[in-house]
Design an enzyme around this catalytic site. Sequence first.
Site, PDB file in Angstrom:
ATOM      1  N   HIS A  43      10.556  38.242  18.957  1.00  0.00           N
ATOM      2  CA  HIS A  43       9.430  38.519  19.851  1.00  0.00           C
ATOM      3  C   HIS A  43       8.761  39.823  19.393  1.00  0.00           C
ATOM      4  O   HIS A  43       9.043  40.889  19.926  1.00  0.00           O
ATOM      5  CB  HIS A  43       9.919  38.645  21.294  1.00  0.00           C
ATOM      6  N   GLU A  70       7.998  34.356  19.697  1.00  0.00           N
ATOM      7  CA  GLU A  70       7.457  34.557  21.036  1.00  0.00           C
ATOM      8  C   GLU A  70       6.438  35.686  21.022  1.00  0.00           C
ATOM      9  O   GLU A  70       6.555  36.617  20.225  1.00  0.00           O
ATOM     10  CB  GLU A  70       8.570  34.942  22.016  1.00  0.00           C
ATOM     11  N   HIS A 191      15.839  34.464  29.470  1.00  0.00           N
ATOM     12  CA  HIS A 191      15.733  35.792  30.083  1.00  0.00           C
ATOM     13  C   HIS A 191      16.915  36.044  31.015  1.00  0.00           C
ATOM     14  O   HIS A 191      17.036  35.433  32.071  1.00  0.00           O
ATOM     15  CB  HIS A 191      14.427  36.008  30.845  1.00  0.00           C
TER      16      HIS A 191
END
Length: 238
Positions: A43, A70, A191
């Site tokens: 990410h 991401e 997450h």
Amino acid sequence: MTKLSVNINKLATLRNSRGGNVPNLVNSAKDIESFGAQGITIHPRPDERHIRYQDAHELKSVVQTEFNIEGNPIPKFIDLVLDVKPTQVTLVPDAEDAITSNAGWDTIKNKDFLKEVISTFKSHGIRTSIFVDPNEEMVKGAVETGTDRIELYTESYAKAFSVGKQDEGIYPFAQAAKVANEVGLGINAGHDLSLENVKFFKKHIPNLLEVSIGHALICESIYLGLENVVNMYLHRLK
């Protein structure tokens, strides 16, 4: 079996804290795959405080499983993804100064924007996923964007699980997953998932295709070892 994609942002944070190239992300990704993980996630953020844009290019040449990038689809990020062409791009609406992702997309308000970006990625053969809260309306809205998958933002579940309210915490996710299955959207999740809570989550989310786990997995590996932890996750995801 639900696939495990290991987010290696935290390894990049460790590397950057001292400069140099230790730990080496390319070698780490190879090792993680050899331990059994079915994907590598990164990410990158605009300030490159952990993953650098160059890391994406270097990892593309070595990742043999699924490569997932991401990020917030700002122009610089879009250009990176189109250049690297990962297996999957996951769109996340995080602000540039966000410490970590903290909300899913409003798929209704942002439908036109998401539809345009997703169309661009799909025209280049890149599978798309968008980060959403466990909200049935947001899942329904995701269909209109043309995305292949959604990634359920699981922080609220993890918090509920940590205080013994797992049944209450899983309910909106199970409902969101039910809708996603009905409308033909693939389901990812991520997450704050951990060795402690991932098995219960997987059990209650039908057709969960993939989880992306980074922070907890790396922290657990400090105590238990990276190879051991990857296989502990794989066992829970069977």
